[in-house]
Design an enzyme around this catalytic site. Structure first.
Site, PDB file in Angstrom:
ATOM      1  N   ASP A 133      -1.902  49.985  17.816  1.00 47.60           N
ATOM      2  CA  ASP A 133      -1.781  50.822  19.251  1.00 47.60           C
ATOM      3  C   ASP A 133      -1.780  52.168  19.001  1.00 47.60           C
ATOM      4  O   ASP A 133      -1.299  52.640  17.964  1.00 47.60           O
ATOM      5  CB  ASP A 133      -0.733  50.014  19.831  1.00 47.60           C
ATOM      6  CG  ASP A 133      -0.784  50.181  21.626  1.00 47.60           C
ATOM      7  OD1 ASP A 133      -1.713  50.826  21.893  1.00 47.60           O
ATOM      8  OD2 ASP A 133       0.011  49.695  21.888  1.00 47.60           O
TER       9      ASP A 133
ATOM     10  N   GLU B 197      -5.080  56.684  19.394  1.00 45.14           N
ATOM     11  CA  GLU B 197      -6.145  57.718  19.817  1.00 45.14           C
ATOM     12  C   GLU B 197      -6.327  59.205  19.042  1.00 45.14           C
ATOM     13  O   GLU B 197      -7.401  59.626  18.999  1.00 45.14           O
ATOM     14  CB  GLU B 197      -5.634  58.321  21.387  1.00 45.14           C
ATOM     15  CG  GLU B 197      -6.177  56.994  22.386  1.00 45.14           C
ATOM     16  CD  GLU B 197      -4.893  55.868  22.283  1.00 45.14           C
ATOM     17  OE1 GLU B 197      -5.317  54.776  22.486  1.00 45.14           O
ATOM     18  OE2 GLU B 197      -3.723  56.234  21.791  1.00 45.14           O
TER      19      GLU B 197
ATOM     20  N   ASP C 292      -3.998  49.998  28.751  1.00 43.51           N
ATOM     21  CA  ASP C 292      -3.192  49.931  29.779  1.00 43.51           C
ATOM     22  C   ASP C 292      -3.789  49.764  31.379  1.00 43.51           C
ATOM     23  O   ASP C 292      -3.570  50.943  32.031  1.00 43.51           O
ATOM     24  CB  ASP C 292      -1.877  50.943  29.547  1.00 43.51           C
ATOM     25  CG  ASP C 292      -1.242  50.601  28.049  1.00 43.51           C
ATOM     26  OD1 ASP C 292      -1.353  49.916  27.545  1.00 43.51           O
ATOM     27  OD2 ASP C 292      -0.781  51.944  27.825  1.00 43.51           O
TER      28      ASP C 292
END
Length: 710
Positions: free
Chosen positions: A413, A416, A496
């Site tokens: 997670d 990015e 999300d």
């Protein structure tokens, strides 16, 4: 063979050179043009523009364009080396106004004056055509293509909005987009690939450029779509179907097929941010088993770690971690733990991930050579330099302890990467990466170039590390951020999302476009991550998720409980029924997973992928309002939720062919007469299409259908 010509501003026609090869005016006055017919394409130097068009296969063309004499380095994070090196012989073609070549599937021609490209099939039908010359603005470039009125566009991964990208514009820059909405852009992934679809003919377009890219499908101009980047190479691939399934298969040939995940990953998965203690994890596991809710995986979010530090365990709240994993395994649960890529900046603290990373010089650096530090969940953190093969190998070793304890899946997670204390919410663009990778020149590159592949290389390091630790076991890796080709290393989810009816509605086109973009193994947080769903919304979401490739119930800290029993026994019974149905379908789902691992075809499919000729005019059925919520699981199972899931009205199901049967009852579905469904809106309703009206009382329980097996 080459020829050389100098052009005058008064010369407007092709002229002959002393050698036998032709030389043409390319609208570059007072400049010299060099044209080479290659065995597998053409190479043109016109003034300061160098263009090379090569046939990798009869149906795959690669276009490279640069300013200056030399093309940039031939290296790629996305396209496989064997595909880039592939080659077929072509037949040179030249006319008064055009030069080019043909293969056994395509005709490629350049306008001699403008260098504008046209690609046709062998029947002469235009598949793609430049609308204007390439536009440069400093290091940035933009390519324009003609946009016919009846052409549609799909892909770019899990962008929000309708399935069809027409009349939309998008930016690709991996972004932590908490609570993203239907208009939010960019979000978590950068997959610079799309499919054009017109009158039953499909073509793929892959722009292999890792810098910030953008795609405009009619926002700037109603007659042209365009794509470009802020810097980097012009390097794109065109690949012809004509069927959309063939385009998807060819994209997999270019960028790789997803590995077959373990069977358990197709079962129901229970997660939240976070199950805070060992006792709570075991309580949830016991309840799932006591209530006879089939399930295979339980996730542990960051709070199982000591102060959110990756590759640690909070011994106070999770004592005897290995014993807990063993106990869960005895109940037939598989545990997936999060492993964010940021490493807490903790010198002299006996933190192995940091200490070993420092020893191996594995972290990205500021321009002055110091190690870059950014604020994330553990506090000040450093970031691995995944463009180094040595760093990826080191990262893989960090999983040894968790793997030894029995953890079987890993969740990458925040990759990015997300950073809390910068204006851009990510690593600054001037931070330096050191590329040390087979197939690449060894060099430094700024984060502006590497940002969009950073998450993919994180999941690559995880996948390769797990394979090395246990070569006999299929890894399960779940990633949030990725790039084209990332399907080689990980499954993914849509990030999300929110607990709203609208998010439930637009999850389907997000997953369809992810599947078309290489990610056969994908899902969304069932029930929604941000916020607490109503009991009915959670039920409806779990019903639809039962037919999606990954079925994970997940929510954030501070929300209400979201396990299948929440809301009372009536809701739980409905949810259990759909989860049980998923398990009944597991042989079919895993057969589709095997197909994906060989061909790249997705599990969850839009209707047009299997039925491109269903409509009389061959438009994609999925753009019809009546069919916008429908999707296929493989080729044999049609799932048709209501187009607006919060409404209680009856609705119509559009079938792409005859011979469908009610999944729940086995009864053949006979389409009603024309008079019972009102006037036919257009000619597209003719042919093999049929419709079926679902009454409001059966709007969910009669929403799955299967085809007659011929």
């Amino acid at each position: 063979m080459r020829s050389y010509c100098s052009f005058s501003t008064k010369v407007i026609a092709a002229i002959a050179c002393l050698c036998h090869a032709p030389c043409f005016l390319l609208a570059q006055p007072d400049r010299q043009a060099i044209i080479s017919n290659l065995a597998n394409g053409i190479d043109v130097q016109a003034g300061d523009i160098h263009e090379q068009i090569l046939a990798l296969r009869d149906d795959v063309i690669r276009v490279r364009i640069a300013r200056g004499m030399n093309l940039p380095e031939d290296a790629s994070w996305a396209v496989l080396a064997d595909a880039r090196r592939s080659s077929v012989a072509v037949t040179p073609v030249s006319s008064e106004n055009h030069l080019g070549f043909s293969t056994h599937a395509l005709s490629v021609e350049l306008d001699k004056q403008t260098l504008q490209l046209t690609v046709r099939d062998l029947n002469g039908e235009i598949l793609q055509q430049d609308a204007r010359r390439i536009r440069y603005d400093g290091d940035a470039f933009r390519i324009y293509k003609a946009m016919p009125l009846d052409e549609h566009y799909f892909g770019l991964g899990d962008k929000t909005g309708p399935l069809d990208r027409r009349d939309e514009a998008f930016s690709l820059w991996n972004t932590d987009a908490y609570r993203f909405q239907e208009s939010t852009d960019p979000i978590y992934k950068s997959i610079p690939y799309f499919m054009t679809y017109r009158a039953g003919r499909a073509m793929g377009v892959l722009l292999d450029n890792t810098w910030r890219t953008s795609f405009d499908f009619g926002k700037e101009s109603p007659v042209a779509y365009s794509f470009g980047a802020v810097a980097g190479p012009i390097d794109y691939y065109l690949f012809y179907g004509p069927s959309p399934k063939q385009v998807v298969k060819t994209y997999a040939w270019l960028t790789g097929i997803p590995p077959l995940p373990p069977l358990w990953s197709f079962g129901f998965q229970q997660s939240r941010y976070s199950y805070m203690t060992r006792d709570r994890v075991l309580e949830v596991a016991h309840k799932l088993r006591a209530d006879h809710i089939p399930s295979d995986a339980i996730y542990l979010d960051i709070d199982f770690q000591e102060k959110n530090r990756p590759f640690t365990i909070n011994a106070a709240t999770f004592p005897d971690f290995a014993g807990m994993i063993a106990q869960l395994r005895s109940y037939n649960f598989h545990v997936v733990t999060i492993t964010d890529l940021h490493i807490a900046n903790l010198p002299a603290s006996n933190y192995h991930a940091y200490d070993s990373g420092i020893t191996g010089d594995h972290f990205v650096k500021n321009p002055d050579g110091s190690i870059y530090t950014g604020l994330v969940w553990p506090g000040p953190s450093v970031f691995p330099d995944f463009t180094r093969q040595q760093t990826r190998a080191w990262w893989g070793t960090l999983y040894q302890s968790l793997h030894h304890d029995g953890v079987e899946g890993f969740w990458n997670d925040m990759n990015e990467p997300s950073v809390f204390d910068t204006k851009t919410k990510t690593i600054p663009e001037n931070v330096l990466h050191r590329i040390d990778e087979p197939g690449f020149a060894t060099r430094t590159a700024t984060h502006a170039e590497i940002h969009d592949v950073y998450g993919m290389e994180n999941s690559r390091a995880t996948f390769d590390g797990l394979r090395k630790l246990d070569p006999e076991t299929r890894p399960f890796v779940l990633t949030r951020a990725t790039y084209a080709g990332g399907q080689r290393y990980a499954a993914t989810w849509t990030g999300d999302n929110s607990s709203s009816w609208n998010h439930l509605r637009f999850t389907t086109p997000m997953l369809e476009n992810l599947g078309l973009s290489g990610f056969a193994f994908c899902g969304a947080d069932a029930g929604g991550y941000a916020g607490s769903p109503s009991a009915e919304l959670l039920t409806r979401w779990l019903e639809v998720a039962a037919f999606q490739p990954i079925d994970r119930d997940h929510t954030e800290k501070g929300t209400a409980d979201q396990e299948p029993w929440v809301g009372g026994s009536t809701q739980e019974a409905i949810r259990r029924r759909y989860i049980e149905t998923r398990y009944q379908l597991l042989p079919y789902l895993y057969t589709l997973a095997d197909e994906a691992s060989r061909t790249g075809l997705p599990i969850l499919r839009p209707l047009f992928l299997e039925f491109p000729e269903a409509a009389a005019d061959h438009h994609p059925l999925d753009i019809d309002n009546v069919a916008a919520s429908e999707f296929l699981v493989g080729s044999e199972l049609l799932v048709a939720p209501p187009p607006y899931p919060d409404e209680t009205d009856s609705y119509t199901v559009e079938f792409p062919s005859p011979n469908w049967f009610n999944f729940w009852t086995g009864e053949k579905i006979d389409p009603p007469s024309t008079s019972s469904k009102g006037p036919v809106p257009d000619a597209a309703r003719a042919g093999p299409l049929s419709e079926h009206r679902l009454p409001a009382c059966d709007r969910w329980h009669a929403s799955a259908h299967h085809r007659k097996l011929e």
